[in-house]
Write an enzyme that holds these catalytic residues in place. Structure first.
Site, mmCIF file in Angstrom:
data_model
loop_
_atom_site.group_PDB
_atom_site.id
_atom_site.type_symbol
_atom_site.label_atom_id
_atom_site.label_comp_id
_atom_site.label_asym_id
_atom_site.label_seq_id
_atom_site.Cartn_x
_atom_site.Cartn_y
_atom_site.Cartn_z
ATOM 1 N N CYS A 112 6.414 0.213 6.962
ATOM 2 C CA CYS A 112 5.907 1.386 6.249
ATOM 3 C C CYS A 112 6.989 1.846 5.285
ATOM 4 O O CYS A 112 8.151 1.962 5.689
ATOM 5 C CB CYS A 112 5.574 2.490 7.255
ATOM 6 S SG CYS A 112 4.946 3.990 6.469
ATOM 7 N N LEU A 113 6.606 2.102 4.039
ATOM 8 C CA LEU A 113 7.610 2.495 3.048
ATOM 9 C C LEU A 113 8.248 3.843 3.381
ATOM 10 O O LEU A 113 9.302 4.165 2.848
ATOM 11 C CB LEU A 113 6.989 2.523 1.639
ATOM 12 C CG LEU A 113 6.508 1.162 1.111
ATOM 13 C CD1 LEU A 113 5.876 1.305 -0.268
ATOM 14 C CD2 LEU A 113 7.652 0.156 1.069
ATOM 15 N N HIS A 168 -4.036 1.184 7.702
ATOM 16 C CA HIS A 168 -2.686 1.781 7.740
ATOM 17 C C HIS A 168 -2.609 2.966 6.772
ATOM 18 O O HIS A 168 -2.126 4.044 7.129
ATOM 19 C CB HIS A 168 -1.651 0.706 7.375
ATOM 20 C CG HIS A 168 -0.235 1.202 7.279
ATOM 21 N ND1 HIS A 168 0.771 0.766 8.100
ATOM 22 C CD2 HIS A 168 0.346 2.106 6.449
ATOM 23 C CE1 HIS A 168 1.909 1.393 7.794
ATOM 24 N NE2 HIS A 168 1.672 2.204 6.777
ATOM 25 N N GLU A 169 -3.108 2.759 5.552
ATOM 26 C CA GLU A 169 -3.019 3.831 4.548
ATOM 27 C C GLU A 169 -3.947 4.988 4.900
ATOM 28 O O GLU A 169 -3.598 6.154 4.701
ATOM 29 C CB GLU A 169 -3.334 3.291 3.145
ATOM 30 C CG GLU A 169 -2.415 2.173 2.661
ATOM 31 C CD GLU A 169 -0.929 2.470 2.816
ATOM 32 O OE1 GLU A 169 -0.539 3.652 2.734
ATOM 33 O OE2 GLU A 169 -0.157 1.528 3.047
ATOM 34 N N GLY A 182 0.841 -1.196 0.000
ATOM 35 C CA GLY A 182 0.000 0.000 0.000
ATOM 36 C C GLY A 182 0.867 1.233 0.000
ATOM 37 O O GLY A 182 2.031 1.191 0.418
ATOM 38 N N HIS A 237 -2.376 7.418 7.139
ATOM 39 C CA HIS A 237 -1.477 8.385 6.493
ATOM 40 C C HIS A 237 -2.227 9.655 6.065
ATOM 41 O O HIS A 237 -1.655 10.746 6.067
ATOM 42 C CB HIS A 237 -0.831 7.773 5.246
ATOM 43 C CG HIS A 237 0.376 6.939 5.537
ATOM 44 N ND1 HIS A 237 1.526 7.453 6.082
ATOM 45 C CD2 HIS A 237 0.620 5.615 5.349
ATOM 46 C CE1 HIS A 237 2.428 6.486 6.216
ATOM 47 N NE2 HIS A 237 1.891 5.355 5.785
ATOM 48 N N GLN A 263 2.773 10.019 1.125
ATOM 49 C CA GLN A 263 4.064 9.322 1.093
ATOM 50 C C GLN A 263 4.853 9.590 -0.180
ATOM 51 O O GLN A 263 6.011 9.189 -0.287
ATOM 52 C CB GLN A 263 3.858 7.807 1.227
ATOM 53 C CG GLN A 263 3.349 7.392 2.589
ATOM 54 C CD GLN A 263 3.253 5.890 2.663
ATOM 55 O OE1 GLN A 263 2.247 5.311 2.248
ATOM 56 N NE2 GLN A 263 4.284 5.235 3.157
HETATM 57 ZN ZN ZN Z 1 2.869 3.574 5.801
#
Ligand code: ZN
Length: 177
Positions: A95-96, A137-138, A49, A141, A54
């Site tokens: 998390c990226l 999670h997304e 995701g 953000h 991000q």
């Molecule tokens: Zn993340």
């Protein structure tokens, strides 16, 4: 805005990750191009995701793919979550935007999401397990919330050195795309 093709994943502590994102008011070519770029960055990483903040774009939009199969790519524009299950589940997340950081996060096991797709059509999906976790999670953000805010103290401690390096702007080369 920049050329969507030049967007890159930004890392903590980039302040855009802490800003509540703004609704997308119109789905146009620019939005579709940003979403396309996000899907390729997500696959490249690889990750399951990626939210617009991000990649430095403060929009309420994220992409997700729990399997990595291109047919399972989904884009969620102005998503809303509803009906979280009272049952929760603890599962490790990364998390990226937080390379080298992993923590067990407790979330509702099942949830419903309603969003617009890139044709402007509203759709709703209900899921449990991994897709439900990715959506939550997304979605976080989009409100400027990171797993750092949800992790247990013990995981904060375990990730202390990686976090310190990120805060100092030191990210190992291996993490750079
Ligand atoms: Zn993340």
């Amino acid at each position: 805005m920049l050329d969507p093709d030049s967007l890159q994943i930004v890392w903590y502590p980039d302040p855009i990750l802490r800003q509540p994102a703004k609704p997308v008011d119109r789905i146009d070519d620019q939005v579709r191009r940003v979403a396309g770029r996000m899907l390729s960055l997500m696959h490249q990483a690889p990750g399951v995701g990626l939210a617009a903040p991000q990649v430095g774009v403060s929009w309420r939009l994220f992409v997700a793919n729990p399997t990595g199969e291109p047919a399972d790519d989904l884009v969620f524009v102005n998503p809303v979550l509803s009906n979280p299950s009272s049952a929760t589940e603890d599962h490790e997340e990364g998390c990226l935007s937080l390379p080298h950081i992993n923590a067990v996060i407790r979330r509702p096991r099942a949830i419903t999401i309603t969003a617009m797709d890139l044709d402007g059509q509203t759709f709703s999906l209900a899921a449990e397990g991994l897709p439900a976790r990715i959506w939550q999670h997304e979605y976080d953000h989009l409100d400027g919330i990171l797993i750092l805010d949800r992790m247990l103290k013990i995981d904060k401690l375990a990730n202390r050195e990686a976090l310190r390096q990120l805060e100092a702007g030191l990210v190992p080369d291996s993490e750079q795309a």
